[in-house]
Design an enzyme around this catalytic site. Structure first.
Site, PDB file in Angstrom:
ATOM      1  N   LYS A  55     -10.891  -3.487  -3.830  1.00  0.00           N
ATOM      2  CA  LYS A  55     -11.643  -2.233  -3.955  1.00  0.00           C
ATOM      3  C   LYS A  55     -10.775  -1.146  -4.556  1.00  0.00           C
ATOM      4  O   LYS A  55     -11.270  -0.191  -5.129  1.00  0.00           O
ATOM      5  CB  LYS A  55     -12.085  -1.746  -2.568  1.00  0.00           C
ATOM      6  CG  LYS A  55     -13.119  -2.589  -1.902  1.00  0.00           C
ATOM      7  CD  LYS A  55     -13.461  -1.993  -0.532  1.00  0.00           C
ATOM      8  CE  LYS A  55     -14.007  -3.043   0.392  1.00  0.00           C
ATOM      9  NZ  LYS A  55     -13.371  -3.055   1.708  1.00  0.00           N
ATOM     10  N   LYS A  59       0.824  -1.218   0.000  1.00  0.00           N
ATOM     11  CA  LYS A  59       0.000   0.000   0.000  1.00  0.00           C
ATOM     12  C   LYS A  59       0.851   1.258   0.000  1.00  0.00           C
ATOM     13  O   LYS A  59       0.461   2.275  -0.573  1.00  0.00           O
ATOM     14  CB  LYS A  59      -0.958   0.011   1.193  1.00  0.00           C
ATOM     15  CG  LYS A  59      -2.066  -1.010   1.046  1.00  0.00           C
ATOM     16  CD  LYS A  59      -3.271  -0.707   1.901  1.00  0.00           C
ATOM     17  CE  LYS A  59      -4.410  -1.653   1.562  1.00  0.00           C
ATOM     18  NZ  LYS A  59      -5.522  -1.574   2.486  1.00  0.00           N
ATOM     19  N   LYS A 103      -5.117  -9.900  -6.855  1.00  0.00           N
ATOM     20  CA  LYS A 103      -6.292 -10.051  -6.000  1.00  0.00           C
ATOM     21  C   LYS A 103      -7.422  -9.110  -6.433  1.00  0.00           C
ATOM     22  O   LYS A 103      -7.144  -7.969  -6.800  1.00  0.00           O
ATOM     23  CB  LYS A 103      -5.849  -9.715  -4.566  1.00  0.00           C
ATOM     24  CG  LYS A 103      -6.838 -10.027  -3.490  1.00  0.00           C
ATOM     25  CD  LYS A 103      -6.281  -9.660  -2.121  1.00  0.00           C
ATOM     26  CE  LYS A 103      -6.213  -8.163  -1.933  1.00  0.00           C
ATOM     27  NZ  LYS A 103      -5.867  -7.754  -0.573  1.00  0.00           N
TER      28      LYS A 103
HETATM   29  P1  TYM Z   1     -11.015  -5.742   3.868  1.00  0.00           P
HETATM   30  O1  TYM Z   1     -11.977  -4.635   4.100  1.00  0.00           O
HETATM   31  O2  TYM Z   1      -9.960  -5.532   2.833  1.00  0.00           O
HETATM   32  O3  TYM Z   1     -11.792  -7.067   3.458  1.00  0.00           O
HETATM   33  C1  TYM Z   1     -12.851  -7.605   4.248  1.00  0.00           C
HETATM   34  C2  TYM Z   1     -12.783  -9.116   4.202  1.00  0.00           C
HETATM   35  O4  TYM Z   1     -12.819  -9.585   2.845  1.00  0.00           O
HETATM   36  C3  TYM Z   1     -11.721 -10.444   2.579  1.00  0.00           C
HETATM   37  N1  TYM Z   1     -11.272 -10.228   1.193  1.00  0.00           N
HETATM   38  C4  TYM Z   1     -11.139 -11.199   0.286  1.00  0.00           C
HETATM   39  N2  TYM Z   1     -11.333 -12.541   0.369  1.00  0.00           N
HETATM   40  C5  TYM Z   1     -11.128 -13.262  -0.747  1.00  0.00           C
HETATM   41  N3  TYM Z   1     -10.707 -12.716  -1.940  1.00  0.00           N
HETATM   42  C6  TYM Z   1     -10.493 -11.395  -2.068  1.00  0.00           C
HETATM   43  N4  TYM Z   1     -10.108 -10.862  -3.221  1.00  0.00           N
HETATM   44  C7  TYM Z   1     -10.697 -10.575  -0.912  1.00  0.00           C
HETATM   45  N5  TYM Z   1     -10.576  -9.238  -0.676  1.00  0.00           N
HETATM   46  C8  TYM Z   1     -10.927  -9.051   0.611  1.00  0.00           C
HETATM   47  C9  TYM Z   1     -10.637 -10.003   3.556  1.00  0.00           C
HETATM   48  O5  TYM Z   1      -9.698 -11.034   3.793  1.00  0.00           O
HETATM   49  C10 TYM Z   1     -11.453  -9.655   4.785  1.00  0.00           C
HETATM   50  O6  TYM Z   1     -11.712 -10.801   5.557  1.00  0.00           O
HETATM   51  N6  TYM Z   1      -7.813  -5.404   7.682  1.00  0.00           N
HETATM   52  C11 TYM Z   1      -9.103  -5.910   7.290  1.00  0.00           C
HETATM   53  C12 TYM Z   1     -10.253  -5.399   8.133  1.00  0.00           C
HETATM   54  C13 TYM Z   1     -10.088  -5.580   9.610  1.00  0.00           C
HETATM   55  C14 TYM Z   1     -10.226  -6.805  10.322  1.00  0.00           C
HETATM   56  C15 TYM Z   1     -10.023  -6.453  11.692  1.00  0.00           C
HETATM   57  C16 TYM Z   1     -10.490  -8.114   9.957  1.00  0.00           C
HETATM   58  C17 TYM Z   1      -9.828  -4.611  10.512  1.00  0.00           C
HETATM   59  N7  TYM Z   1      -9.797  -5.124  11.782  1.00  0.00           N
HETATM   60  C18 TYM Z   1     -10.074  -7.431  12.693  1.00  0.00           C
HETATM   61  C19 TYM Z   1     -10.548  -9.083  10.960  1.00  0.00           C
HETATM   62  C20 TYM Z   1     -10.332  -8.746  12.312  1.00  0.00           C
HETATM   63  C21 TYM Z   1      -9.373  -5.494   5.855  1.00  0.00           C
HETATM   64  O7  TYM Z   1      -8.822  -4.533   5.356  1.00  0.00           O
HETATM   65  O8  TYM Z   1     -10.344  -6.205   5.237  1.00  0.00           O
END
Ligand code: TYM
Length: 331
Positions: A198, A112, A195
Site C-alpha cells: 500500500k 519502515k 513486495k
Molecule cells: P497488512 O495490513 O500489511 O496486510 C494484511 C495481510 O495481507 C498480507 N499481505 C500480503 N500477502 C501477500 N503478498 C503481499 N504483497 C502482501 N501484502 C500484505 C499480510 O501478510 C497480512 O496478512 N501487521 C499486520 C496486521 C496485523 C496482524 C495482527 C496480523 C496487526 N495485528 C495480528 C495478524 C495478527 C499488517 O500490517 O498487515
C-alpha cells in the site's frame, strides 16, 4: 471447530491484490472450520502519521472490502481494534516481558523507519508487541497471514512463552502461523523483486480492490515484462514473469505448474491479456459489492459495533486473568 483464528489488516489505504491473495481469500474459507476473529487494526495504522478523516474513511472502506470478499459478520467477528480496549492494555503488559533485543531484530521496523530511525515513533518500534497482544488477547490458536508477517508471528510466540515462563503458568497458547496458498508474497507490478504494498508511491505497482475493470487491464498491460520467449517460472531470472504466473494460479485456483505449462509458448502480451480478464472476472464482483456497502456507512458502523461487543466478551475476561496473574489489584 478446529480452533480460534485471529488476523488483522491495516486501514492505511485501499486493500490490494497482495492482501487479497496472501490473506483475505483464506480468511473467507477458514470461517467454515474455525471460530474467526478479523480486525481492522487502526491502532497499528497510527504508528505512521495518518490524516484523521482519511483514517475514519479507510476503516469503513476496509471493513466493507472484507465483507465484500466474503467475510460474514454474522458468522465471524469483525471489528476495529481501538474499540476493544484489551488490545492496548495487554500490549503494555507484554511490552514489559519483551526484551528490546527482540524488537531490534524486526526487519519491518528497519524498512519502515529507514535512515530516520531516531525520529521513528516508539509506536512503530513496539508495533510487533501490539500485534502479539491482538492475537494473545483471544488466545488464538492460528493466525492466517502473508509471508511478510512471519517474523512478527515468531515474536508473538516468543512473547507468549516468555510470559508463561516468567509467571510459571501455561496461560497463553503459542499461536501457529498459517501461510497458505501459492501467492504468499505477491510482488509489485513494476518491480518483481519488491513486495506489492500500500505504501508504494506508484499506483501502477498494485491492483487495488477498488480499481475498475479498465484500470485493472491498464495496470496489467503496463506491468513490467522481460524479452524472453514464452512464460516460465524462475524467480531469480524472471521475477516479473514468475509473479504474474503466481497471481494467475492463485486467482484461478490452479497449481502454478499447470499455469506454467498452459502458457509455456504464449508471449508476454497474450498472457497479460488473459491475466487481465481473469483479474477483472474475480475482482469486479467484489468492487461492486463494496460500493453497495459503502453507500450505507451507518450499517457498516453497526456491524463493527456488534463485532466489538463480541470481541470484548472474549478479550475482556482474558485480560482480567492476565492482570490477576501479574498481581494487579482489580476493582
Ligand atoms: P497488512 O495490513 O500489511 O496486510 C494484511 C495481510 O495481507 C498480507 N499481505 C500480503 N500477502 C501477500 N503478498 C503481499 N504483497 C502482501 N501484502 C500484505 C499480510 O501478510 C497480512 O496478512 N501487521 C499486520 C496486521 C496485523 C496482524 C495482527 C496480523 C496487526 N495485528 C495480528 C495478524 C495478527 C499488517 O500490517 O498487515
Amino acid at each position: 471447530m478446529s480452533g480460534r483464528i485471529f488476523s488483522g489488516v491495516q486501514p492505511t489505504g485501499a486493500l490490494h491484490l497482495g492482501n487479497y491473495l496472501g490473506a483475505i481469500r483464506h480468511w473467507v474459507h477458514l470461517q467454515q472450520d474455525y471460530e474467526a476473529i478479523y480486525c481492522v487494526v487502526d491502532q497499528h495504522a497510527i504508528t505512521l502519521p495518518q490524516d484523521p478523516n482519511e483514517l475514519r474513511g479507510a476503516i469503513r472502506e476496509v471493513a466493507a472490502a472484507l465483507i465484500a470478499c466474503g467475510i460474514d459478520p454474522d458468522r465471524s467477528i469483525l471489528f476495529n481494534q481501538s474499540t476493544v480496549p484489551a488490545h492496548a492494555q495487554l500490549a503494555w503488559v507484554l511490552m514489559c516481558q519483551t526484551p528490546i533485543g527482540w524488537l531490534n531484530r524486526m526487519t519491518q521496523f528497519k524498512e519502515k523507519a529507514g535512515k530516520q530511525r531516531d525520529n521513528a515513533s516508539a509506536g512503530l518500534y513496539t508495533y510487533p508487541v501490539l500485534m502479539s497482544a491482538d492475537i494473545l488477547a483471544y488466545n488464538a490458536t492460528h493466525v492466517p497471514v502473508g509471508e511478510d508477517q512471519k517474523q512478527h508471528l515468531e515474536l508473538a510466540r516468543d512473547t507468549a512463552g516468555a510470559f508463561n515462563r516468567q509467571f510459571g503458568v501455561e496461560f497463553f497458547v503459542l499461536p501457529e502461523p498459517m501461510i497458505l496458498g501459492e501467492a504468499t508474497r505477491v510482488m509489485s507490478l513494476r518491480d518483481g523483486t519488491k513486495k506489492m504494498s500500500k505504501s508504494d508511491t506508484s499506483d501502477y505497482s498494485r491492483i487495488n480492490l477498488t480499481d475498475d475493470a479498465d484500470t485493472i487491464a491498464q495496470k496489467i498491460r503496463k506491468a513490467k515484462s522481460d524479452p524472453i520467449e514464452g512464460m516460465s517460472y524462475d524467480v531469480a531470472g524472471r521475477p516479473e514473469a514468475s509473479n504474474l504466473l503466481t497471481i494467475y494460479a492463485a486467482l484461478a485456483d490452479l497449481p502454478r505448474s499447470q499455469v506454467e505449462a498452459e502458457f509455456a509458448s504464449a508471449n508476454f502480451s497474450a498472457f497479460k491479456g488473459r491475466l487481465a480478464d481473469l483479474c477483472v472476472e474475480k475482482l469486479s464482483p467484489i468492487t461492486t459489492e463494496m460500493r453497495r456497502l459503502l453507500a450505507d456507512p451507518a450499517e457498516i458502523d453497526r456491524i463493527l459495533d456488534r463485532g466489538a461487543e463480541k470481541a470484548d466478551a472474549i478479550a475482556g475476561p482474558i485480560l482480567r486473568q492476565v492482570y490477576d496473574i501479574v498481581g494487579f489489584r482489580q476493582a
